[in-house]
Design a protein around this motif. Sequence first.
Motif: not given
Length: 260
Positions: A160, A185, A193, A197, A199, A203, A214, A237, A249, A251, A253
């Motif tokens: 990723y 992911l 990450h 993020e 954006h 999600h 998280y 996030q 998880y 998810y 998008k």
Amino acid sequence: MGYLNNQTGYPQDILASRSIIKRDNYALIPTDGLVRNIIPGFENCDVTILSTPKLGATFVDYVVTLHDGGGNREGFGGEEIETFVYVIEGKITASADSKDYPLTSGGYLFCPAGVTMRLENTNGGKPSQLFLYKRRYQRIKGYEAHVVSDNVSRLEKIDYEGMTDVALQDLLPKDLGFDMNIHILSFKPGASHGYIETHVQEHGALILSGQGVYNLDNEWMPVKKGDYIFMAAYVPQAAYGVGHEAFSYIYSKDCNRDVD
Ligand code: UGY
Ligand code: MN
């Protein structure tokens, strides 16, 4: 894995909950607060509705337990509604119009708008657990989506954003006929990450394994297998995995569309 409390007997814990609901921003919904909903078409099923437009989502997510003989034979989805089902545990037959897809754990089916999804438990009398999604399709001229079915065990795992300890799987094709994708992911313990993020995409995420921490709107919170998270457009996030097994998880998008 059971998704719901048995909802009988004395209270297990009525003093505290990890649930956090911030409409149009984010929500964390652990399993212990989930309730059953009656929805036309679903027989012998425990259906829990998760994200909805009431929370700020443009899609609807559900977790569903199909009991012995359970399913949806009337059909889920509709003319302009696309649908997706992922088998968390068990064995089902999912159908796209008249074509049947036998699915086991990790198996999934996407039905584009106009194709009806049907579900039937085939787990020899034992329950099966599903993650279910629907959304109004954003059509663009010259492009169409199509039926997709596979099992995540067969999908490629990609580093990723260049990180070797975070793996991404894309469950749907990337072509412009699709206005959304579903991803998984997976973070090795300690992996995260690369940045927080922010954006426009939304999600709905269901944690499939492990534990993590998280960041949602700049608050860090512990999360674990079974928890559901809604992230509205623009909510900051990021996450990191903790413990000894992969934190992963599934998810949704939205993608491939300009903004009106
Ligand atoms: O694809 C994503 O936007 C993903 N990395 N977001 C997330 O995991 N919260
Ligand atoms: Mn994201």
